[in-house]
Design an enzyme around this catalytic site. Structure first.
Site, PDB file in Angstrom:
ATOM      1  N   TYR A  40     -17.858  13.078 -15.563  1.00 37.47           N
ATOM      2  CA  TYR A  40     -18.003  11.740 -15.731  1.00 37.47           C
ATOM      3  C   TYR A  40     -19.330  11.039 -15.103  1.00 37.47           C
ATOM      4  O   TYR A  40     -19.346  11.892 -13.461  1.00 37.47           O
ATOM      5  CB  TYR A  40     -16.794  10.869 -15.348  1.00 37.47           C
ATOM      6  N   LYS A  87      -9.318   1.911 -19.133  1.00 34.03           N
ATOM      7  CA  LYS A  87      -9.637   3.115 -20.441  1.00 34.03           C
ATOM      8  C   LYS A  87      -8.713   1.754 -21.398  1.00 34.03           C
ATOM      9  O   LYS A  87      -8.161   1.644 -21.948  1.00 34.03           O
ATOM     10  CB  LYS A  87      -9.961   4.125 -20.235  1.00 34.03           C
ATOM     11  N   ASP A 106      -8.083  15.916 -15.665  1.00 33.91           N
ATOM     12  CA  ASP A 106      -8.818  14.582 -16.208  1.00 33.91           C
ATOM     13  C   ASP A 106      -8.518  13.879 -17.675  1.00 33.91           C
ATOM     14  O   ASP A 106      -9.334  14.390 -18.467  1.00 33.91           O
ATOM     15  CB  ASP A 106     -10.562  14.188 -15.773  1.00 33.91           C
ATOM     16  N   ARG A 116       0.717  -1.055  -0.186  1.00 32.69           N
ATOM     17  CA  ARG A 116       0.088   0.373   0.418  1.00 32.69           C
ATOM     18  C   ARG A 116       0.672   1.269  -0.253  1.00 32.69           C
ATOM     19  O   ARG A 116       0.322   2.355  -0.597  1.00 32.69           O
ATOM     20  CB  ARG A 116      -1.283  -0.067   1.137  1.00 32.69           C
TER      21      ARG A 116
HETATM   22  C1  LIG Z   1     -14.371   6.125 -16.273  1.00 34.68           C
HETATM   23  C2  LIG Z   1     -14.391   7.632 -15.727  1.00 34.68           C
HETATM   24  C3  LIG Z   1     -13.472   7.760 -14.595  1.00 34.68           C
HETATM   25  C4  LIG Z   1     -13.641   6.495 -13.843  1.00 34.68           C
HETATM   26  O1  LIG Z   1     -13.102   5.568 -13.641  1.00 34.68           O
HETATM   27  P1  LIG Z   1     -13.165   4.296 -13.007  1.00 34.68           P
HETATM   28  O2  LIG Z   1     -11.791   3.263 -13.398  1.00 34.68           O
HETATM   29  O3  LIG Z   1     -13.975   2.948 -14.146  1.00 34.68           O
HETATM   30  O4  LIG Z   1     -13.017   4.119 -11.755  1.00 34.68           O
HETATM   31  C5  LIG Z   1     -13.183   8.775 -14.615  1.00 34.68           C
HETATM   32  N1  LIG Z   1     -12.681   9.481 -15.033  1.00 34.68           N
HETATM   33  C6  LIG Z   1     -13.533   9.417 -16.579  1.00 34.68           C
HETATM   34  C7  LIG Z   1     -13.807  10.361 -17.726  1.00 34.68           C
HETATM   35  C8  LIG Z   1     -13.859   8.294 -17.376  1.00 34.68           C
HETATM   36  O5  LIG Z   1     -14.298   8.105 -18.417  1.00 34.68           O
END
Ligand SMILES: *Cc1c(COP(=O)(O)O)cnc(C)c1O
Length: 423
Positions: free
Chosen positions: A140, A237, A212, A87
């Protein structure tokens, strides 16, 4: 293996962890900065493996043995480098962190268990009751809920601002504002935010800018070079890229990361990434440039097909000259990405009919996978917004979102064309 094997690993300091964006392997012997794919393939590798394995072993371990009691104490006290407990840091995570820091141009990187783990680790580190944060209108779905219904319960005031116009930010800033947060391109309607313009405003008044960068990836856009303080990703992603894991990434200065690692991750969220998943992302990064080029090629073709269809009311794709922020897209992004949103003339019902008519493309949320994924934000990813909130924040009921996959373009186009014919 003696603990000294770890001590000279670049960036392992105190309890383990990563810092330093400039790795020796990022430059050629002639000191020219290597290309993106080269760095994604070669950077960050720990060369201490005794067998010379091309791919580093996966350190599937929760804890690390100390040679002596004194050594354990010295590591906890931060007087000696080396690992303690996963961790706090792990060699497999550290290799990935070194690599990603270089690709994003950040001093330090931290990998965590999911994109939401990344976002929450950042906020639980830097906000306290009474603080205010400014966030974009389009976010999101779960990020939106975390701000609006999560942080709000703890006395943190969340103000939604349309960040397409940076002047809106200047108007909303107060002496309580701690963080400005946005996505660009934003999920799901593809709005862009001018990173540099907002960073310039924020830095004049000492506010942190958190971006993000999930949709663009470090291959297409580098927010830190444009002035952002912290970048987060859902590595679930494009970075992982194969729809087989969940992970998140945080990038920042070494100073901020020290706090995010030891407060946000260690104590507040505990959202530790599994070494197995870190290995899979390291593998995914080797093809990130190749995959992004193909995602971009396919998305451009899909966007053109949709724009030419009489069944389609409007297409939201940064690479179309008709896109409202096309000029910003050209300066801020290297290419336009693999995500498209569009509105059918038939609205909500036509959108669902379109999804149900697809034969090859998958009806699924998530994005950045090899498969083309199609979803309906109002009833799926963005059902977390109240209908009035969606209307106010520009997420229309008929909007359809496509994540262009890696299939042959002709096959994707044929499937979309036949599905459009059916609505
Ligand atoms: C999917 C997504 C998240 C969240 O990510 P997880 O891996 O599902 O927790 C945050 N921001 C964006 C733009 C996303 O597409």
């Amino acid at each position: 293996m003696s603990s000294t094997a770890y001590e000279n690993v670049g960036g392992v300091r105190e309890h383990g962890g990563s810092s330093s964006s400039e790795l020796a392997s990022d430059r050629t012997p002639h000191q020219k900065k290597r290309g993106f794919a080269t760095r994604a393939i070669h950077s960050g590798q720990d060369k201490s493996d005794p067998y010379g394995a091309l791919n580093s072993p996966i350190y599937m371990t929760s804890t690390f043995e100390f040679d002596t009691a004194e050594q354990g104490g010295a590591r906890f006290a931060g007087e000696e480098g080396g690992y303690i407990y996963t961790r706090l840091g792990n060699p497999t995570l550290n290799e990935l962190e070194q690599n990603l820091a270089g690709l994003e141009g950040a001093e330090a990187c931290l990998t965590v268990a999911s994109g939401m783990g990344a976002i929450t680790s950042v906020f639980w580190t830097f906000v306290a009751p009474g603080d205010e944060i400014l966030v974009d209108e389009t976010l999101y779905g779960c990020t939106f809920v975390y701000f609006r219904h999560g942080l709000d319960r703890f006395g943190i005031k969340v103000r939604h601002v349309d960040m397409r116009n940076p002047e809106n930010i200047a108007r909303e800033i107060s002496d309580k504002t701690k963080i400005i947060y946005f996505e660009t391109p934003a999920n799901p309607n593809m709005r862009l935010v001018d990173i540099k313009a907002i960073a310039d405003i924020a830095h004049n008044v000492g506010i942190k800018v958190v971006v993000d960068n999930t949709y663009a990836t470090p291959y297409l856009q580098n927010p830190i070079a444009l002035g952002a303080d912290i970048v987060v990703h859902s590595a679930t992603k494009y970075l992982g890229g194969h729809g087989d894991l969940m992970a998140g990434v945080i990038l920042s200065s070494a100073e901020d990361m020290e706090q995010i690692r030891y407060v946000g991750l260690k104590d507040m969220t505990g959202a530790v990434l599994s070494p197995m998943n870190a290995f899979l992302i390291t593998r995914g990064l080797k093809t990130l440039e190749l995959r992004m080029e193909r995602h971009c090629d396919n998305a451009e073709k899909i966007a053109e097909l949709l724009e030419a269809s009489p069944k389609v009311e409007k297409v939201f794709f940064p690479g179309l000259p008709s896109f409202e922020q096309y000029e910003l897209a050209k300066t801020q992004m290297r290419r336009f990405g693999g995500m498209i949103a569009f509105e059918l003339t038939g609205g909500h019902d036509a959108g669902l009919k379109f999804l149900n008519s697809l034969e090859m493309c998958k009806i699924a949320v998530s994005l950045g996978d090899a498969e083309t994924l199609v979803e309906h934000p109002a009833s799926m990813t963005h059902s977390t917004y109240e209908p009035e909130e969606r209307a106010r924040f520009g997420i229309t009921e008929g909007l359809v979102r496509i994540s262009a996959g890696l299939e042959n373009a002709d096959d994707i186009l044929a499937d979309i064309e036949q599905a459009l014919a059916g609505v």
